[in-house]
Design an enzyme around this catalytic site. Sequence first.
Site, short mmCIF file in Angstrom:
data_model
loop_
_atom_site.label_atom_id
_atom_site.label_comp_id
_atom_site.label_asym_id
_atom_site.label_seq_id
_atom_site.Cartn_x
_atom_site.Cartn_y
_atom_site.Cartn_z
N GLY A 10 -16.12 -2.31 -2.42
CA GLY A 10 -15.07 -1.36 -2.77
C GLY A 10 -15.54 -0.39 -3.83
O GLY A 10 -16.70 -0.44 -4.28
N PHE A 11 -14.63 0.46 -4.25
CA PHE A 11 -14.97 1.48 -5.25
C PHE A 11 -15.43 0.82 -6.56
O PHE A 11 -16.57 1.02 -7.00
CB PHE A 11 -13.73 2.38 -5.44
CG PHE A 11 -13.65 3.08 -6.76
CD1 PHE A 11 -14.71 3.88 -7.21
CD2 PHE A 11 -12.52 2.95 -7.56
CE1 PHE A 11 -14.62 4.54 -8.43
CE2 PHE A 11 -12.44 3.60 -8.77
CZ PHE A 11 -13.49 4.39 -9.22
N ASP A 31 -16.79 -8.73 1.27
CA ASP A 31 -15.83 -7.64 1.47
C ASP A 31 -15.52 -7.58 2.96
O ASP A 31 -16.42 -7.70 3.79
CB ASP A 31 -16.46 -6.31 1.01
CG ASP A 31 -15.42 -5.26 0.71
OD1 ASP A 31 -15.40 -4.76 -0.43
OD2 ASP A 31 -14.61 -4.93 1.60
N GLY A 36 -13.05 -1.00 1.49
CA GLY A 36 -14.42 -0.81 1.01
C GLY A 36 -15.27 -0.28 2.15
O GLY A 36 -14.81 -0.18 3.28
N LEU A 76 -12.24 -9.21 -7.13
CA LEU A 76 -11.67 -7.85 -7.06
C LEU A 76 -11.01 -7.56 -5.72
O LEU A 76 -10.32 -6.55 -5.57
CB LEU A 76 -12.78 -6.80 -7.30
CG LEU A 76 -13.18 -6.53 -8.75
CD1 LEU A 76 -14.07 -7.65 -9.28
CD2 LEU A 76 -13.90 -5.21 -8.88
N THR A 95 -3.04 -10.61 1.42
CA THR A 95 -4.38 -10.45 0.84
C THR A 95 -4.36 -10.81 -0.64
O THR A 95 -5.25 -11.52 -1.13
CB THR A 95 -4.86 -8.98 0.97
OG1 THR A 95 -4.69 -8.57 2.31
CG2 THR A 95 -6.30 -8.82 0.55
N TYR A 149 3.63 -4.81 -4.83
CA TYR A 149 2.25 -4.87 -5.33
C TYR A 149 2.23 -5.52 -6.71
O TYR A 149 1.48 -6.46 -6.97
CB TYR A 149 1.66 -3.46 -5.37
CG TYR A 149 0.25 -3.36 -5.86
CD1 TYR A 149 -0.79 -4.02 -5.22
CD2 TYR A 149 -0.06 -2.57 -6.97
CE1 TYR A 149 -2.10 -3.92 -5.68
CE2 TYR A 149 -1.36 -2.45 -7.43
CZ TYR A 149 -2.38 -3.13 -6.78
OH TYR A 149 -3.66 -3.01 -7.24
#
Length: 320
Positions: A10-11, A31, A36, A76, A95, A149
């Site tokens: 991912g970022f 990942d 990502g 992460l 998730t 979230y």
Amino acid sequence: MKVLITGGAGFIGSHLCETMLSQGHQVIAIDDLSTGSHTNIAHLESNRDFQMVVDTVLDTQLINQLIRECDQVLHLASAVGVQLIIDQPTKTIQTIVEGTRVVLDAAKRYRRPVLITSTSEVYGKGSKIPFSEDDDIVLGPTSTRRWLYASAKMLDEFLGLAHWYETRLPVTIVRLFNTVGPRQIGQYGMVLPRFVQKALKGDPLTVYGDGKQARCFCHVSDAVTALIKLSQCKDGYGKVINVGSEEEISILELAQKVIAMTDSQSEIEFLSYEKAYTQGFDDMQRRVPDLARIKELVGYRPDYDLSGVIQSTIAYWQNQ
Ligand code: UDP
């Protein structure tokens, strides 16, 4: 050390892999490439200390095997971006909540320290600025999908802290505030890459609402430095810790600054939240971290000021 980085393509995860490798660690990244991408870590694949596993953190057997192999976990992997969260609510909850449960259960089995990344979203509609880790939390109703979230991430925090309380599993919780920089894409809502890309093309920058809502943008390399230092700080175990920048800017001013810094002819247009997202959408007006705790724990000081953060993002998109 050998570390497992979930969400490693991912970022933020890809920058974390890169920095940990440069510090001499071995890194396994997992990942599922949902948000990502391979391009984020392509430059690391020839490094013998790097291993990429394309799979989901929901695979209990695999996660157990990987955590057993490693000395430490930086978790992460998560659904990210306001747009994606309101478009995929069930997947987001699964998730976040189930992924963290799987990671923590495996970490408990093999007694591995875990750093869990949470979010400033959990401060919700708080109006006491700056936001301190032990402040009360006010969220909007369950009928507004945005708040799922924050709720899911709060459950992750509770679970991590419960493991620390019950068995002294070394768990550190980090609340990230608006992390930006190279490799972040605008597809899932993030404002800075969207503004920069539009300004470079000369297209209008779309400010949602009246643009008076404000944020503090933290450069990804400052966030990564903080994550690594915190993952190695025993005094942080069992604690929730803010990571971000204290330099605040309204979204309208951000649009103006991006246009000025790119020397762009772009105009600014306004769009209601209802049209931008969905009816009944709730935004938070301000979001400023109290950084006293991280300063005390690891002497944190960001290297980038706001202009540096924006400049770095512009330079990245100019090269794409
Ligand atoms: N925003 C905007 N235009 C965009 C994307 C976002 O005005 O094209 C606004 C958004 O409504 C929010 C702020 O910019 O008030 C930051 O949005 P982002 O999704 O980057 O982060 P978050 O909402 O999680 O702070």
